[in-house]
Design a protein around this motif. Structure first.
Motif, short mmCIF file in Angstrom:
data_model
loop_
_atom_site.label_atom_id
_atom_site.label_comp_id
_atom_site.label_asym_id
_atom_site.label_seq_id
_atom_site.Cartn_x
_atom_site.Cartn_y
_atom_site.Cartn_z
N SER A 43 56.25 7.75 -42.62
CA SER A 43 54.92 7.89 -41.78
C SER A 43 55.19 7.47 -40.41
CB SER A 43 53.77 7.56 -42.46
OG SER A 43 53.64 5.86 -42.53
N THR A 99 45.85 13.97 -40.43
CA THR A 99 46.47 13.67 -41.63
C THR A 99 46.27 12.11 -41.75
OG1 THR A 99 48.10 15.53 -41.50
CG2 THR A 99 48.56 13.67 -42.92
N ILE A 103 44.36 9.80 -44.31
CA ILE A 103 44.84 8.91 -45.23
C ILE A 103 44.36 7.40 -45.35
CG2 ILE A 103 47.26 7.64 -46.06
CD1 ILE A 103 48.58 10.40 -45.32
N TRP A 104 44.41 6.95 -44.09
CA TRP A 104 43.76 5.80 -43.69
C TRP A 104 42.42 5.58 -44.16
CZ3 TRP A 104 46.39 6.14 -38.38
CH2 TRP A 104 47.83 5.45 -38.48
N GLN A 106 40.87 6.85 -46.67
CA GLN A 106 40.64 6.53 -48.01
C GLN A 106 40.53 4.93 -48.34
OE1 GLN A 106 43.70 8.75 -49.78
NE2 GLN A 106 42.67 10.65 -50.01
#
Length: 144
Positions: A43, A99, A103-104, A106
């Motif tokens: 990432s 994206t 993700i962060w 969550q």
């Protein structure tokens, strides 16, 4: 008090040069900061590559804007190139920011991070829309 076109071009050239230098410095600073503070993951590599591609596209936009000032007879071609570059910037930033915001989100403050991701992707999209309107206006003026 009027200023001559030569003075205006010098000021514009200096401003665009400082902007390009600032963007390069921010890119180097962000790369150094991210590499030194985080372990290198996929990432991080995606963010860094995307960031440098965006900075390269912004640099190309600066060059096109400078050519637009120097050669005003090439306006439609320059606007078309700006339109494509801003489209690339919009896609890259939207893909990365949305994206990673998801993700962060969550793992923490979901609404705040999602709004930050939306805001980051909306800025270049707004510029793309503005250049699209400019391009359509130029095309309609050329036909009439």
């Amino acid at each position: 008090m009027k200023s001559s076109p030569i003075t205006q071009h010098t000021i514009l050239r200096t401003s665009l040069s400082l902007l390009a230098l600032e963007l390069l410095a921010v890119g180097i600073w962000a790369t150094t900061l991210l590499v030194l503070t985080n372990k290198i993951t996929l990432s991080l590599v995606i963010v860094l590559v995307g960031g440098w591609v965006v900075l390269g596209c912004v640099g190309a936009c600066i060059i096109i804007l400078w050519q637009l000032v120097q050669h005003s007879q090439r306006i439609p071609l320059a606007v078309q190139r700006l339109h494509w570059l801003l489209g690339v910037i919009t896609i890259i930033i939207a893909a990365i920011s949305l994206t990673f915001a998801y993700i962060w989100a969550q793992s923490g403050d979901a609404p705040g991070l999602i709004f930050i991701g939306l805001f980051l992707s909306a800025m270049p999209f707004a510029c793309w829309i503005l250049v699209s309107v400019w391009q359509v206006t130029l095309e309609s003026n050329a036909k009439s």
